[in-house]
Design a protein around this motif. Structure first.
Motif, PDB file in Angstrom:
ATOM      1  N   ARG A 148     -24.779  53.528 -34.286  1.00 47.75           N
ATOM      2  CA  ARG A 148     -24.436  54.575 -33.307  1.00 47.75           C
ATOM      3  C   ARG A 148     -23.473  55.560 -33.958  1.00 47.75           C
ATOM      4  O   ARG A 148     -22.417  55.168 -34.453  1.00 47.75           O
ATOM      5  CB  ARG A 148     -23.778  53.943 -32.078  1.00 47.75           C
ATOM      6  N   ARG A 149     -23.859  56.837 -33.999  1.00 50.27           N
ATOM      7  CA  ARG A 149     -23.013  57.884 -34.568  1.00 50.27           C
ATOM      8  C   ARG A 149     -22.429  58.730 -33.443  1.00 50.27           C
ATOM      9  O   ARG A 149     -23.120  59.061 -32.488  1.00 50.27           O
ATOM     10  CB  ARG A 149     -23.814  58.748 -35.551  1.00 50.27           C
ATOM     11  N   PHE A 150     -21.146  59.093 -33.594  1.00 50.83           N
ATOM     12  CA  PHE A 150     -20.450  59.803 -32.531  1.00 50.83           C
ATOM     13  C   PHE A 150     -19.289  60.587 -33.134  1.00 50.83           C
ATOM     14  O   PHE A 150     -18.893  60.375 -34.288  1.00 50.83           O
ATOM     15  CB  PHE A 150     -19.943  58.816 -31.468  1.00 50.83           C
ATOM     16  N   TRP A 151     -18.745  61.507 -32.373  1.00 56.38           N
ATOM     17  CA  TRP A 151     -17.556  62.277 -32.771  1.00 56.38           C
ATOM     18  C   TRP A 151     -17.725  62.920 -34.145  1.00 56.38           C
ATOM     19  O   TRP A 151     -16.813  62.933 -34.957  1.00 56.38           O
ATOM     20  CB  TRP A 151     -16.320  61.401 -32.760  1.00 56.38           C
ATOM     21  N   PRO A 205     -13.072  58.620 -36.657  1.00 57.54           N
ATOM     22  CA  PRO A 205     -12.217  59.776 -36.947  1.00 57.54           C
ATOM     23  C   PRO A 205     -11.099  59.860 -35.909  1.00 57.54           C
ATOM     24  O   PRO A 205     -11.330  59.628 -34.716  1.00 57.54           O
ATOM     25  CB  PRO A 205     -13.188  60.958 -36.839  1.00 57.54           C
ATOM     26  N   THR A 206      -9.902  60.183 -36.366  1.00 57.22           N
ATOM     27  CA  THR A 206      -8.743  60.099 -35.463  1.00 57.22           C
ATOM     28  C   THR A 206      -8.256  61.448 -34.960  1.00 57.22           C
ATOM     29  O   THR A 206      -7.229  61.506 -34.276  1.00 57.22           O
ATOM     30  CB  THR A 206      -7.579  59.378 -36.182  1.00 57.22           C
ATOM     31  N   ASP A 207      -8.967  62.536 -35.272  1.00 57.29           N
ATOM     32  CA  ASP A 207      -8.508  63.854 -34.812  1.00 57.29           C
ATOM     33  C   ASP A 207      -8.365  63.892 -33.295  1.00 57.29           C
ATOM     34  O   ASP A 207      -7.404  64.456 -32.767  1.00 57.29           O
ATOM     35  CB  ASP A 207      -9.489  64.932 -35.284  1.00 57.29           C
ATOM     36  N   ARG A 208      -9.320  63.298 -32.579  1.00 59.44           N
ATOM     37  CA  ARG A 208      -9.273  63.316 -31.113  1.00 59.44           C
ATOM     38  C   ARG A 208      -8.207  62.378 -30.569  1.00 59.44           C
ATOM     39  O   ARG A 208      -7.909  62.401 -29.378  1.00 59.44           O
ATOM     40  CB  ARG A 208     -10.634  62.928 -30.541  1.00 59.44           C
ATOM     41  N   ARG A 239      -8.959  58.863 -40.724  1.00 60.64           N
ATOM     42  CA  ARG A 239     -10.188  58.102 -40.519  1.00 60.64           C
ATOM     43  C   ARG A 239      -9.864  56.614 -40.625  1.00 60.64           C
ATOM     44  O   ARG A 239      -9.316  56.154 -41.628  1.00 60.64           O
ATOM     45  CB  ARG A 239     -11.250  58.482 -41.557  1.00 60.64           C
ATOM     46  N   LEU A 240     -10.211  55.873 -39.582  1.00 62.86           N
ATOM     47  CA  LEU A 240      -9.984  54.432 -39.527  1.00 62.86           C
ATOM     48  C   LEU A 240     -11.297  53.712 -39.757  1.00 62.86           C
ATOM     49  O   LEU A 240     -12.324  54.066 -39.172  1.00 62.86           O
ATOM     50  CB  LEU A 240      -9.407  54.044 -38.158  1.00 62.86           C
ATOM     51  N   ARG A 241     -11.287  52.680 -40.618  1.00 64.27           N
ATOM     52  CA  ARG A 241     -12.492  51.908 -40.911  1.00 64.27           C
ATOM     53  C   ARG A 241     -12.173  50.422 -40.779  1.00 64.27           C
ATOM     54  O   ARG A 241     -11.126  49.950 -41.253  1.00 64.27           O
ATOM     55  CB  ARG A 241     -12.992  52.183 -42.336  1.00 64.27           C
ATOM     56  N   GLN A 285      -5.802  59.472 -44.594  1.00 69.82           N
ATOM     57  CA  GLN A 285      -5.481  60.730 -43.931  1.00 69.82           C
ATOM     58  C   GLN A 285      -5.300  61.822 -44.981  1.00 69.82           C
ATOM     59  O   GLN A 285      -4.625  61.617 -46.002  1.00 69.82           O
ATOM     60  CB  GLN A 285      -4.196  60.616 -43.100  1.00 69.82           C
ATOM     61  N   ASP A 286      -5.911  62.973 -44.728  1.00 69.09           N
ATOM     62  CA  ASP A 286      -5.736  64.149 -45.573  1.00 69.09           C
ATOM     63  C   ASP A 286      -4.659  65.037 -44.957  1.00 69.09           C
ATOM     64  O   ASP A 286      -4.770  65.442 -43.792  1.00 69.09           O
ATOM     65  CB  ASP A 286      -7.045  64.934 -45.677  1.00 69.09           C
TER      66      ASP A 286
END
Length: 680
Positions: free
Chosen positions: A485-488, A536-539, A546-548, A583-584
């Motif tokens: 499932r791909r999202f965001w 992705p943690t922007d939201r 980015r958390l993995r 994180q960038d």
């Protein structure tokens, strides 16, 4: 087993529901990575711009939902290489892995990256459910890269330094590269600790301090060239290198000194060529030839002094030579309507010639199969079909027919003919944007380790193993389902359930004279459940993050050849988990991150003992600063303080009554890794 699978299923369903709840918008990919045909996502350079990548490897590492795999390097080509393609093809070399090629490919040369999930017309998946295809630009470029790196262990550990020089040039269809490397090698498990041995009654019979050091390195040179030839294109590669490895361990107490030393020197190289050309409308020929060779010698020494008295010294020495030659050809036909068929064959010749000797106090001790030459001639014919039935459905089906002759000479003579049919079918269904289901049924045949035909030794744990001339590869019927499932934009959740029915499981078997060896122990099974999430943690208010995380459950069953009882298969880890975050921070041109490995438990079963390896809480923290587009400095610290090996030795094989239990606890040294990279 049922309870574990139930817990795994509940965990995956929970994560699936959470991901779906957060992703009601149908966004399978960001505007920078639109979805083309079903199962293929395309990522343009703009998608990676925020991270300012220097190499194609850094770009591939940021492709959502992809984990790079360089292959297992097993004999032959089919199924032994990784899941990275360059311009639709794999490298001309087996040892020149996908990650190595990408590491010397400048990011500026990448036109786009395609993530192929479940198969696509014209793409050789080599059995992987997901591959990346890195498409390079054709413009004329030349780039030089200098790299310096170091590994620095604290508290008296070693300091290792290395570096490399790379030059890569491209002009249209022609390109070449040269890589000179002075590499370093070490182990993150070295450090101080204790070894405590207790008898069956629990009384301490050995209590010693332990310390270890493991290090090595090597120098190598590799050259590649690719260009047009006779209406097609050819890729050539060559490599030669030398390496060494040193390992030492001491155990001490007020009355005891135990020293275990191991030293090995080796060299090896490879030449390879791939030629591809069209031979008709929609028809392409690909031919491949590879030759690898290696050699080495080493010695393992055990010295013990008890209460000032020197014991008989044990020495196990060996030397070996090995080579592999492969010739492979295939015809690929694309009908232009979503159907690709392939027909091909592969022939391989492998040989290992090894000689060993074991002495105690200078007196030779005979070993079964102490001088062995193992040869294998293997031929395989294969056919594959990839059919894009509709924009939402892709089918892949194939059949490989393998025949081989294994022969052994030296300490014992034997010859065996083997034949295996290996069918495969996979369906990839993309019912809606952001949703994909992949289902696979396949028969796989493992590969034998030629070293198992010969004797070996582990003097640190006082073990000498015999060789086994009567070995067959294990065979697996694999049933696997993957939901993705791909999202965001670049968020991905996937859940995998796999079951293997295994014949001729390879594990440890008893031999006469108190020895053991690797052998086939009958039928078994393996069930795997895995859940992974890239978020992705922007939201969530953390820009550029980015958390993995990945969690894997495994459950196995086999019948023990010594006791007849049901047990796990050796070296299968029941549970493993890791969490990572990057994180960038564009304002200071820096990327930072951490990774936490929960650790694992790994049992190994032997007729005379059981060994349990326990690893916990491995932490990595890194930061990389790129002050300019052609300069980067990376610093990383690895922290790990919980490593335990428990060895339970049996007084009797049949009853497995305990003679003693030994616990080796090590506090591995923290170490730093530094890398400076300059491009010009």
């Amino acid at each position: 087993m049922k309870r574990t699978l139930l817990l795994a299923s509940v965990a995956m369903l929970t994560l699936t529901h959470a991901a779906a709840a957060q992703a009601q918008e149908a966004v399978a990919a960001s505007a920078s990575a639109p979805e083309g045909q079903a199962g293929v996502l395309t990522f343009q350079p703009d998608f990676f711009a925020q991270a300012r990548p220097n190499t194609a490897l850094e770009m591939v590492g940021r492709v959502p939902g992809f984990n790079l795999n360089d292959g297992d390097g097993s004999r032959g080509f089919e199924g032994a290489v990784g899941n990275v393609l360059i311009n639709g093809a794999r490298p001309a070399s087996k040892t020149d892995t996908g990650s190595a090629v990408l590491s010397r490919t400048p990011a500026s040369q990448v036109e786009r990256i395609e993530l192929i999930r479940g198969g696509a017309p014209g793409i050789d998946m080599q059995g992987f459910p997901v591959v990346v295809n890195v498409v390079l630009k054709r413009e004329a470029t030349i780039q030089h890269v200098l790299t310096a790196n170091a590994s620095l262990f604290v508290d008296g550990g070693p300091e290792l330094y290395g570096g490399s020089y790379q030059v890569t040039a491209r002009e249209g269809d022609r390109n070449w590269s040269l890589t000179l490397s002075d590499g370093i090698s070490t182990s993150d498990s070295q450090g101080p600790g204790t070894v405590v041995r207790r008898n069956a009654g629990g009384a301490v019979i050995r209590d010693e301090a332990v310390d270890s050091e493991m290090l090595g390195g090597g120098q190598s040179a590799r050259a590649t060239w690719a260009g047009p030839l006779a209406g097609g294109k050819i890729n050539l590669t060559g490599r030669y290198g030398v390496s060494d490895w040193h390992q030492s361990q001491t155990q001490t107490s007020a009355t005891t000194l135990r020293e275990n030393l191991f030293d090995q020197d080796s060299d090896g190289g490879e030449i390879g060529a791939v030629y591809e050309r069209p031979v008709g409308t929609g028809l392409t020929f690909e031919g491949r030839a590879i030759h690898q060779f290696s050699g080495g010698e080493g010695v393992s020494t055990n010295r013990t002094r008890l209460s000032g008295v020197q014991q008989a010294q044990q020495v196990f020495s060996f030397e070996n030579e090995a080579s592999e030659s492969i010739v492979r050809g295939l015809l690929r036909h694309e009908n232009g309507e979503g159907l690709t068929t392939e027909y091909g064959a592969e022939v391989a010749y492998n040989v290992l010639d090894t000689r060993q000797a074991f002495t105690v106090g200078g007196v030779p001790v005979p070993l079964p199969s102490d001088s062995v030459k193992v040869e294998e001639v293997r031929a395989q014919a294969f056919t594959r079909m990839t059919w894009q039935v509709s924009p939402a459905l892709t089918l892949e089906a194939g059949l490989r027919l393998e025949t081989s002759t294994l022969s052994q000479s030296g300490g014992a003579d034997a010859e065996k003919d083997l034949f295996f049919a290996k069918p495969r079918i996979q369906a990839t269904w993309t019912p809606a944007a952001g949703h994909q289901l992949r289902v696979r049924v396949e028969r796989e045949v493992g590969q034998l380790d030629f070293g198992d035909f010969a004797a070996s030794a582990d003097l640190q744990d006082e073990n000498v193993f015999g060789g086994n001339i009567d070995l067959e590869p294990d065979q697996r019927w694999i049933m696997e389902a993957v939901y993705e499932r791909r999202f965001w934009g670049d968020g991905v959740f996937s859940a995998t359930l796999r079951h293997d029915e295994i014949s001729d499981v390879l594990d440890r078997i008893p031999l006469g004279g108190g020895l053991t060896a690797t052998g086939n122990i009958g039928d078994g099974s393996l069930t795997v459940a895995q859940a992974s999430l890239t978020l992705p943690t922007d939201r969530l208010g953390i820009s550029g993050g980015r958390l993995r995380t990945t969690a894997t459950w495994q459950e196995s069953e086999v019948t023990d050849p010594t006791t007849g009882a049901t047990r796990e298969i050796s070296r299968v880890r029941p549970f493993d988990m890791n969490v990572g975050f990057t994180q960038d921070i564009q304002s200071i041109r820096t990327q930072w991150g951490f990774e936490w490995l929960r650790g694992f438990d790994e049992p190994t079963f032997d007729p005379d003992q059981r060994t349990d390896v326990r690893l916990r809480n491995y932490r990595v923290l890194f930061a990389e600063w790129k002050p300019t587009d052609d300069l980067s400095l990376r610093a990383q610290v690895n922290i790990w303080d919980d490593f335990r090996v428990t060895r339970t030795a049996y007084a009797d094989r049949g009853t497995q009554s305990i003679a003693y239990t030994e616990v080796r606890e090590v506090d591995p040294r923290t170490f730093f890794q530094l890398r400076l990279r300059k491009t010009f």
